[in-house]
Write a protein that holds these residues in place. Structure first.
Motif, PDB file in Angstrom:
ATOM      1  N   GLY A 188       0.629  -1.582   0.223  1.00 48.06           N
ATOM      2  CA  GLY A 188       0.145   0.263  -0.108  1.00 48.06           C
ATOM      3  C   GLY A 188       0.831   1.416  -0.105  1.00 48.06           C
ATOM      4  N   ARG A 189       0.277   2.350  -0.438  1.00 47.73           N
ATOM      5  CA  ARG A 189       0.889   3.771  -0.341  1.00 47.73           C
ATOM      6  C   ARG A 189       0.233   4.618   1.072  1.00 47.73           C
ATOM      7  N   VAL A 190       1.366   5.286   1.556  1.00 52.92           N
ATOM      8  CA  VAL A 190       0.050   5.934   2.507  1.00 52.92           C
ATOM      9  C   VAL A 190       0.001   7.433   2.002  1.00 52.92           C
ATOM     10  N   THR A 191      -1.856   8.090   1.523  1.00 49.25           N
ATOM     11  CA  THR A 191      -1.834   8.707   1.175  1.00 49.25           C
ATOM     12  C   THR A 191      -2.226   9.987   2.316  1.00 49.25           C
ATOM     13  N   ILE A 208      -4.786   0.476  -1.019  1.00 49.41           N
ATOM     14  CA  ILE A 208      -4.358  -0.915  -1.013  1.00 49.41           C
ATOM     15  C   ILE A 208      -4.794  -1.112  -2.498  1.00 49.41           C
ATOM     16  N   ALA A 209      -5.332  -3.002  -2.335  1.00 51.42           N
ATOM     17  CA  ALA A 209      -5.331  -2.823  -3.688  1.00 51.42           C
ATOM     18  C   ALA A 209      -7.667  -2.222  -3.693  1.00 51.42           C
ATOM     19  N   GLY A 210      -7.405  -2.836  -4.667  1.00 54.64           N
ATOM     20  CA  GLY A 210      -9.328  -2.981  -4.687  1.00 54.64           C
ATOM     21  C   GLY A 210      -9.701  -0.858  -4.386  1.00 54.64           C
ATOM     22  N   GLY A 211      -8.933   0.119  -4.286  1.00 53.78           N
ATOM     23  CA  GLY A 211      -9.016   1.513  -4.197  1.00 53.78           C
ATOM     24  C   GLY A 211      -9.671   1.336  -3.012  1.00 53.78           C
ATOM     25  N   PRO A 222      10.060  -9.193   0.479  1.00 49.15           N
ATOM     26  CA  PRO A 222      10.276  -8.136  -0.029  1.00 49.15           C
ATOM     27  C   PRO A 222       8.982  -6.878  -0.622  1.00 49.15           C
ATOM     28  N   LEU A 223       9.491  -5.808  -0.916  1.00 47.78           N
ATOM     29  CA  LEU A 223       8.253  -4.898  -1.045  1.00 47.78           C
ATOM     30  C   LEU A 223       8.887  -5.687  -2.530  1.00 47.78           C
ATOM     31  N   PRO A 224       7.270  -5.584  -3.769  1.00 52.23           N
ATOM     32  CA  PRO A 224       7.493  -5.774  -4.739  1.00 52.23           C
ATOM     33  C   PRO A 224       8.055  -4.743  -5.637  1.00 52.23           C
ATOM     34  N   THR A 225       8.934  -4.868  -7.054  1.00 52.65           N
ATOM     35  CA  THR A 225       9.290  -3.828  -7.355  1.00 52.65           C
ATOM     36  C   THR A 225       8.186  -2.714  -8.575  1.00 52.65           C
ATOM     37  N   ASN A 226       6.759  -3.911  -8.823  1.00 54.86           N
ATOM     38  CA  ASN A 226       5.829  -3.010  -9.594  1.00 54.86           C
ATOM     39  C   ASN A 226       5.310  -1.930  -8.370  1.00 54.86           C
ATOM     40  N   ARG A 227       5.563  -1.282  -7.813  1.00 60.84           N
ATOM     41  CA  ARG A 227       5.254   0.043  -6.738  1.00 60.84           C
ATOM     42  C   ARG A 227       4.066   0.789  -7.228  1.00 60.84           C
ATOM     43  N   PRO A 267      -0.541  -0.618  -5.622  1.00 63.37           N
ATOM     44  CA  PRO A 267      -1.518  -1.571  -4.425  1.00 63.37           C
ATOM     45  C   PRO A 267      -1.211  -2.182  -4.917  1.00 63.37           C
ATOM     46  N   GLN A 268      -1.395  -3.674  -4.624  1.00 63.47           N
ATOM     47  CA  GLN A 268      -1.630  -4.731  -4.841  1.00 63.47           C
ATOM     48  C   GLN A 268      -1.906  -5.566  -3.644  1.00 63.47           C
ATOM     49  N   LEU A 269      -2.713  -6.897  -4.029  1.00 63.16           N
ATOM     50  CA  LEU A 269      -3.055  -7.538  -2.916  1.00 63.16           C
ATOM     51  C   LEU A 269      -2.078  -8.925  -3.379  1.00 63.16           C
ATOM     52  N   LEU A 270      -1.162  -8.798  -1.856  1.00 59.87           N
ATOM     53  CA  LEU A 270      -0.121  -9.767  -2.261  1.00 59.87           C
ATOM     54  C   LEU A 270      -0.161 -11.277  -2.012  1.00 59.87           C
TER      55      LEU A 270
END
Length: 380
Positions: free
Chosen positions: A46-49, A62-65, A117-122, A124-127
């Motif tokens: 996720g990204r801190v907004t 996070i993923a899904g908006g 590890p944090l994915p390189t594809n930055r 928001p995504q479900l892992l």
């Protein structure tokens, strides 16, 4: 609902129904919908907004908006003010600890064991998905055998934990007991009733003493309310009611209501979420606080019953009919709401097709009101 204590898991297109049976009755219940998972236990990038010092937390996309709330206490140790723990725009691994409910988004934590590890594809995504209801309750009650009518559930739990049964895992009594949990009124012996009213702020439970309340007998009132206390605790657990809960017991002076706290506390003791009994207010209302984790049953089912719930119930009936009469093609006749719900449930429709060998035949009837859906032969 006879037989030994056990966990039953019944699968139908788009839905998994789970019932924990103990002492000859329904002890806990849960509903999973693969198209609409509650997300608890899911791992996200996720990204801190936004960071809010006033709320001692941050908001994380996070993923899904969805936007989850990250409390300051759920950042990695050592604990620091939220503005020093995370910063706006930062990418973080978070796990969902509380489902979105009551009009509020999910709650998340950065305290993740063995983080990848944090994915390189930055983005928001479900892992990883968290456990479903069947797995969760199987873990919560490790001594209880699991019976399921789903080979998929059997594969997920393992043959050492679960057994595949022929036909339906739920008997009629279990299905009836689960269906009753959608009703706002609980009928009990002697005319006793519980009226359950969820609101955005709290859940109010009113105890109607029935015939005993009209007798003017203090002993009868006490017995009625002690019986009601046991059922209040049971309904809270079965319906997964959470947050602030207030109970108005029947026909007792306020000064005597603290006497109901011991039987209510005993009845609440078996709840895995360990509700806190807060006491009696000056108005005579008994206060209970129960942790919010998964969505309460009334939000899953809808109150009144949602178009999604009505559609899934129809798919369940149609799949059973198709198994009994595979040569007869079936169609669902429903109003626009149900048709629109079908568009949001691709997994349910795929599972219906896999179970019946046919895609769902859906006939729109704009004149049908909610609850008037019907199943008929599909004549093309």
């Amino acid at each position: 609902m006879s037989g030994a204590d056990r966990i039953l898991v019944s699968a139908s297109p788009g839905e998994r129904l789970v019932a924990v049976l103990r002492d000859g009755g329904l002890h806990m219940a849960a509903i999973d919908r693969p198209d609409l998972p509650d997300g608890v236990g899911d791992l996200h990038l996720g990204r801190v907004t936004a960071v809010s010092a006033a709320m001692s937390g941050a908001f994380v996309e996070i993923a899904g908006g969805e936007t989850g709330f990250l409390p300051e206490s759920e950042t990695p140790p050592p604990r620091r003010p939220i503005g020093k723990a995370v910063s706006e725009g930062e990418w973080v691994l978070v796990r969902v600890t509380r489902a979105a409910q009551g009009g509020k988004g999910p709650r998340v934590t950065m305290r993740v064991a063995d983080p990848p590890p944090l994915p390189t594809n930055r983005k928001p995504q479900l892992l990883a998905r968290g456990p479903g209801a069947a797995e969760r309750l199987a873990r919560a009650f490790p001594a209880l055998p699991v019976e399921t009518d789903s080979a998929t559930i059997l594969g997920a739990l393992g043959r050492d934990r679960a057994r595949l049964v022929q036909g339906r895992a739920f008997d009629e009594a279990t299905e009836s007991a689960l269906a009753e949990l959608a009703e706002p009124v609980v009928e009990l012996p002697g005319g006793l009733r519980l009226h359950i009213h969820p609101t955005p702020a709290l859940v109010a439970i009113d105890v109607d003493g029935g015939r005993a309340a009209g007798l003017g007998d203090a002993v009868a009132h006490a017995r009625v309310n002690e019986a009601a206390a046991v059922e209040v605790a049971r309904q809270i657990r079965l319906r997964n009611l959470s947050g602030a809960i207030v109970v108005d017991f029947a026909g007792m002076p306020i000064r005597k209501r603290p006497g109901l706290l011991p039987p209510l506390e005993r009845a609440l003791a078996g709840d895995p979420l360990e509700p806190a009994l807060m006491g009696v207010t000056r108005m005579g209302l008994v206060e209970i606080m129960r942790r919010r984790v998964h969505r309460p049953l009334h939000e899953v089912l809808g109150s009144p019953i949602s178009a999604v719930t009505r559609l899934l119930a129809a798919l369940r009936s149609m799949a059973r009919d198709a198994a009994a009469r595979p040569q007869v093609p079936l169609a669902l006749v429903a109003g626009p709401e149900v048709a629109e719900a079908a568009a949001r449930l691709p997994l349910a429709l795929a599972e219906y097709r896999a179970a019946t060998g046919r895609p769902l035949a859906l006939r729109r009837d704009p004149l049908l009101r909610p609850g008037q859906e019907r199943i008929e032969e599909d004549r093309g």
